[in-house]
Scaffold this active site. Structure first.
Site, short mmCIF file in Angstrom:
data_model
loop_
_atom_site.label_atom_id
_atom_site.label_comp_id
_atom_site.label_asym_id
_atom_site.label_seq_id
_atom_site.Cartn_x
_atom_site.Cartn_y
_atom_site.Cartn_z
N HIS A 129 -62.73 -2.75 -9.67
CA HIS A 129 -63.70 -3.85 -9.66
C HIS A 129 -65.15 -3.36 -9.64
CE1 HIS A 129 -60.29 -6.56 -7.90
NE2 HIS A 129 -60.16 -6.34 -9.19
N PHE A 153 -64.96 -10.41 1.15
CA PHE A 153 -65.91 -11.47 0.78
C PHE A 153 -65.21 -12.78 0.47
CE2 PHE A 153 -65.37 -12.24 -3.68
CZ PHE A 153 -64.85 -11.06 -4.20
N ARG A 154 -63.92 -12.70 0.13
CA ARG A 154 -63.19 -13.94 -0.18
C ARG A 154 -63.06 -14.83 1.05
NH1 ARG A 154 -60.82 -9.93 -2.41
NH2 ARG A 154 -60.91 -9.70 -4.66
#
Ligand code: ZN
Length: 246
Positions: free
Chosen positions: A121, A34-35
């Site tokens: 995470h 997603f970065r």
């Protein structure tokens, strides 16, 4: 001897293995990092908001609608399936003591059958009502319009994902460090280990074989006993072929 044969031998000689995985292991399952996603376009000041900014605690609190627009579009992939690398790691449990420490939030290690998985995470598969704590899965969140709300009390639902500005779970960190300290082999897959606290974890490893499988080079390659810069699925296909030959 080629690198796949060396990898196979290193795994064969191991008893306690930790796999430390990042976004790269899930790319072959169709989940991009997603970065690397584009941010959200802000109507008001015509600025682009970065993924890191959107996936932060303060942004979530202030702009839940925009948060969920990005989150559902770029972070949740309900139809993604584990790939051969996830499956290889899960299968290894039959003969080795295996712990998976992952930065990923996609739940694919568990879906492949891995039992000991530490999700640093969090996971998109778990979501909780902020008011009453009721549990909801990712399908419920994806089916909601705009902000998902609780069936029971109407409260907003928050993903069990560690956002920027939020603390990682201390117990998870301790368990990850303990597993790494006890391991004789540490296999780092699909991460350049720049995300906190991953980079520091390697320091705790005192075992025999430090292995990195990553498409591109990493800054810690020179510390490793084996580095394979190759697609992770291809790597484990090759190891499986080696296993068949023997
Ligand atoms: Zn509720």
């Amino acid at each position: 001897m080629d690198q796949y044969k060396i990898l196979k031998q290193m795994l064969d000689h191991s008893h306690r293995i930790v796999f430390f995985t990042g976004a790269g292991i899930s790319v072959p399952s169709g989940i991009p990092d997603f970065r690397s996603a584009d941010g959200l376009y802000n109507q008001k000041d015509k600025s682009n908001i970065s993924p890191e900014e959107i996936i932060s605690h303060s942004f979530y609190m202030a702009h839940k609608r925009e948060f969920y627009t990005f989150y559902k579009d770029k972070m949740v992939y309900p139809n993604a399936k584990p790939n051969l690398a996830h499956e290889f790691i899960a299968k290894l449990q039959d003969t080795k003591e295996v712990t998976v420490v992952t930065q990923n939030i996609d739940g694919l290690h568990q879906e492949a059958g891995s039992k000991k998985v530490i999700e640093l995470h969090g996971s998109v598969k778990r979501n909780y009502c902020e008011r009453c704590g009721a549990f909801y899965d990712d399908k419920y969140v994806m089916a909601s319009k705009l902000i998902p709300t609780c069936d029971k009390c109407g409260g907003d639902i928050k993903p069990d994902v560690v956002l920027y500005e939020e603390q990682l779970n201390e117990e998870d960190i301790n368990n990850a460090i303990t597993a790494i300290m006890k391991a004789d082999t540490l296999v780092v897959i699909g991460t350049s280990l720049v995300v906190y606290p991953a980079a520091g974890f390697i320091r705790y490893f005192k075992g025999n074989a430090l292995i990195v499988i990553n498409k591109s080079k990493t800054s810690y390659d020179n510390m490793c006993d084996l580095v394979i810069n190759e697609d992770v699925v291809k790597v484990f296909e090759k190891v499986n072929e080696e296993n068949k030959e023997n």
